[in-house]
Design a protein around this motif. Structure first.
Motif, PDB file in Angstrom:
ATOM      1  N   VAL A   1      50.671  65.996  59.393  1.00 32.08           N
ATOM      2  CA  VAL A   1      49.917  64.851  58.880  1.00 32.08           C
ATOM      3  C   VAL A   1      50.059  63.693  59.842  1.00 32.08           C
ATOM      4  N   THR A   2      49.087  62.796  59.780  1.00 28.19           N
ATOM      5  CA  THR A   2      49.109  61.598  60.603  1.00 28.19           C
ATOM      6  C   THR A   2      49.897  60.500  59.886  1.00 28.19           C
ATOM      7  N   GLY A   3      50.709  59.796  60.676  1.00 25.67           N
ATOM      8  CA  GLY A   3      51.490  58.721  60.066  1.00 25.67           C
ATOM      9  C   GLY A   3      52.385  58.043  61.075  1.00 25.67           C
ATOM     10  N   ILE A   4      53.151  57.093  60.581  1.00 29.71           N
ATOM     11  CA  ILE A   4      54.078  56.325  61.409  1.00 29.71           C
ATOM     12  C   ILE A   4      55.495  56.817  61.124  1.00 29.71           C
ATOM     13  N   ILE A   5      56.271  57.048  62.198  1.00 33.40           N
ATOM     14  CA  ILE A   5      57.654  57.478  62.045  1.00 33.40           C
ATOM     15  C   ILE A   5      58.454  56.328  61.424  1.00 33.40           C
ATOM     16  N   GLU A   6      59.018  56.588  60.243  1.00 32.01           N
ATOM     17  CA  GLU A   6      59.802  55.559  59.547  1.00 32.01           C
ATOM     18  C   GLU A   6      61.292  55.761  59.747  1.00 32.01           C
TER      19      GLU A   6
ATOM     20  N   LEU B   1      58.139  60.288  57.660  1.00 30.72           N
ATOM     21  CA  LEU B   1      56.999  59.413  57.949  1.00 30.72           C
ATOM     22  C   LEU B   1      56.838  58.364  56.846  1.00 30.72           C
ATOM     23  N   GLU B   2      56.152  57.292  57.182  1.00 35.31           N
ATOM     24  CA  GLU B   2      55.827  56.265  56.185  1.00 35.31           C
ATOM     25  C   GLU B   2      54.850  56.865  55.175  1.00 35.31           C
TER      26      GLU B   2
ATOM     27  N   GLU C   1      59.850  58.084  68.766  1.00 35.76           N
ATOM     28  CA  GLU C   1      60.728  56.978  68.418  1.00 35.76           C
ATOM     29  C   GLU C   1      60.293  56.440  67.057  1.00 35.76           C
ATOM     30  N   VAL C   2      61.202  55.703  66.401  1.00 33.82           N
ATOM     31  CA  VAL C   2      60.871  55.063  65.123  1.00 33.82           C
ATOM     32  C   VAL C   2      59.759  54.050  65.350  1.00 33.82           C
ATOM     33  N   GLY C   3      58.752  54.074  64.475  1.00 35.44           N
ATOM     34  CA  GLY C   3      57.616  53.175  64.605  1.00 35.44           C
ATOM     35  C   GLY C   3      56.446  53.771  65.346  1.00 35.44           C
ATOM     36  N   GLN C   4      56.656  54.895  65.982  1.00 31.79           N
ATOM     37  CA  GLN C   4      55.574  55.540  66.728  1.00 31.79           C
ATOM     38  C   GLN C   4      54.620  56.247  65.766  1.00 31.79           C
ATOM     39  N   THR C   5      53.334  56.169  66.068  1.00 34.77           N
ATOM     40  CA  THR C   5      52.329  56.847  65.261  1.00 34.77           C
ATOM     41  C   THR C   5      52.102  58.248  65.810  1.00 34.77           C
ATOM     42  N   VAL C   6      52.188  59.226  64.947  1.00 39.47           N
ATOM     43  CA  VAL C   6      51.897  60.605  65.339  1.00 39.47           C
ATOM     44  C   VAL C   6      50.580  60.997  64.697  1.00 39.47           C
ATOM     45  N   VAL C   7      49.726  61.618  65.503  1.00 36.53           N
ATOM     46  CA  VAL C   7      48.385  61.969  65.052  1.00 36.53           C
ATOM     47  C   VAL C   7      48.276  63.480  64.977  1.00 36.53           C
ATOM     48  N   SER C   8      47.936  63.956  63.822  1.00 40.38           N
ATOM     49  CA  SER C   8      47.742  65.388  63.636  1.00 40.38           C
ATOM     50  C   SER C   8      46.298  65.729  63.941  1.00 40.38           C
ATOM     51  N   SER C   9      46.110  66.630  64.900  1.00 42.12           N
ATOM     52  CA  SER C   9      44.757  67.069  65.253  1.00 42.12           C
ATOM     53  C   SER C   9      44.758  68.589  65.296  1.00 42.12           C
ATOM     54  N   MET C  10      44.103  69.156  66.288  1.00 40.95           N
ATOM     55  CA  MET C  10      44.111  70.623  66.401  1.00 40.95           C
ATOM     56  C   MET C  10      45.498  71.141  66.719  1.00 40.95           C
ATOM     57  N   ASN C  11      46.288  70.355  67.468  1.00 44.87           N
ATOM     58  CA  ASN C  11      47.655  70.739  67.808  1.00 44.87           C
ATOM     59  C   ASN C  11      48.638  69.907  66.989  1.00 44.87           C
ATOM     60  N   VAL C  12      49.701  70.573  66.559  1.00 45.30           N
ATOM     61  CA  VAL C  12      50.725  69.883  65.780  1.00 45.30           C
ATOM     62  C   VAL C  12      51.464  68.900  66.677  1.00 45.30           C
ATOM     63  N   ALA C  13      51.647  67.681  66.220  1.00 47.50           N
ATOM     64  CA  ALA C  13      52.377  66.670  66.986  1.00 47.50           C
ATOM     65  C   ALA C  13      53.875  66.985  66.938  1.00 47.50           C
TER      66      ALA C  13
END
Length: 389
Positions: free
Chosen positions: A61-66, A85-86, A179-191
């Motif tokens: 899923v897409t989200g921000i590392i909390e 994630l947040e 890192e904490v606060g970084q946004t991970v984006v889920s697309s065709m490949n798993v982040a």
């Protein structure tokens, strides 16, 4: 006086002749005494250390590392929470899915009641076919909408669970990608967030030359060293011989997989290993040097004082000459495995047998003595050259 001198000269010449005869070069047989030995044959190669199990841990899923609950070199257990994630947006999606499902359920129940009522009226010919079919269609649409809302709710709940990342295996964190606060984006490949490896079970991917690959088999014993611990010898076993060739600078090699237990965690991925693969390994076997199987006795053994030979009455596939009661007796033997030095004997010889290897020349003592250096000091009492007493 003259006769005495002539007699003395003749006696001196006779003594020289006798000494010369005694100091002729002698030929003797060199023997090998059979004893149980260990035999081995090896193939050498280089390879790279890898973990048997290595997992890239990511998020779907897409989200921000909390929160990050693990870092480099941390030991983690399967099912342990390692990142989070947040969740605000994901929780909102779940609440929205719950509301949609409740609305769809209410519509479904209402449409179902209407359909059951209209079916009874239609059976009694109190409503037209058109009205009944319309009621039936509304019921099916409401049912499908309700089923879809339930599926959406399951997806939203699952996405919320994906906000918590757990370790899939027991292992060690060898890489952290976020890192904490970084946004991970889920697309065709798993982040990817982490790379976790089971370092207790390592393997070596060795590159074996094409000239040696035919000798390498599964199950063979392997020892290897790494530059980080030059005094330590690690052990492993060949578990796979891969048939796909690799060509580098016109050199063809094949990958050989060697398992390498690593309870002390000394071995880490990426290390270069120097492999010794034992293609032949025998302990406590009867064997003779290869030259023993090629030995051929001389024909004039009696004239030269060599042992008398007793050949086999019938030819044999392999034979050696064994010393028995002062004679060389040709003995048939059964052959086993061989390396570059010895050949295993599985039948025909026993411990203590003396097997002929070759003929050896024994020089006279006078020839074998080292020449004296005239410039070295003489031992006490020795005469010097040119001095007369």
């Amino acid at each position: 006086m003259i006769k005495d001198k002539i007699f003395k000269v003749s006696l001196f010449l006779s003594m020289l002749t006798l000494i010369g005869c005694e100091e002729k070069t002698k030929i003797e047989v060199d023997y090998y005494e059979v004893e149980p030995i260990s035999m081995s044959e090896v193939v050498t190669a280089t390879g790279t250390m890898e973990s048997v199990t290595q997992v890239d841990v990511g998020t779907q899923v897409t989200g921000i590392i909390e929160h990050l609950y693990a870092d480099y070199n941390d030991h983690v257990k399967k099912g342990q929470l390692i990142a989070e994630l947040e969740k605000t947006l994901l929780e909102s999606d779940l609440k929205s899915a719950d509301a949609n499902m409740a609305s769809a359920e209410a519509s479904y129940e209402y449409a179902k009641s209407n359909f059951e009522r209209d079916r009874k009226l239609h059976d009694e010919k109190l409503i037209s076919d058109y009205e009944f079919e319309t009621s039936q269609r509304d019921y099916e649409v409401a049912r499908l909408s309700y089923e879809k809302s339930k599926a959406d709710r399951v997806r939203a709940a699952k996405n919320l669970n994906y906000a918590e990342i757990y370790s899939p295996i027991d292992g060690i964190i060898i890489s952290r990608e976020v890192e904490v606060g970084q946004t991970v984006v889920s697309s065709m490949n798993v982040a990817n967030l982490y790379v976790i490896a089971d370092l207790e079970n390592m393997r070596v991917v060795g590159n074996v030359d094409e000239a040696d690959i035919g000798q390498v088999k599964m199950g063979q014993h392997v020892t290897f060293t790494v530059d980080a611990y030059p005094d330590d010898v690690f052990e492993g076993t060949v578990t796979q011989v891969r048939l796909n060739p690799t060509t580098t600078s016109n050199v063809v090699t094949y990958e050989v997989i060697v398992d390498a237990p690593n309870p002390d965690l000394k071995l880490i991925p990426g290390m270069t290993a120097n492999l010794t693969i034992y293609t032949l390994e025998l302990d406590n076997v009867i064997a003779v040097p290869l030259k023993a199987l090629k030995f051929e006795p001389m024909e004039d053994e009696e004239e030269s004082g060599l042992p008398k030979t007793v050949p086999l009455s019938q030819p044999a596939q392999a034979s050696v000459w064994v010393e028995k009661d002062g004679k060389l007796v040709q003995t048939a033997v059964e052959l086993g495995m061989a390396n570059n030095i010895y050949h295993q004997i599985t039948g025909g010889l026993k411990k203590g047998d003396k097997v002929a290897l070759q003929y050896e020349e024994k020089k006279p003592m006078s020839e074998s003595k080292e020449e004296q250096n005239p410039f070295l000091p003489k031992p006490p009492g020795a005469k010097k050259n040119g001095n007369k007493k």
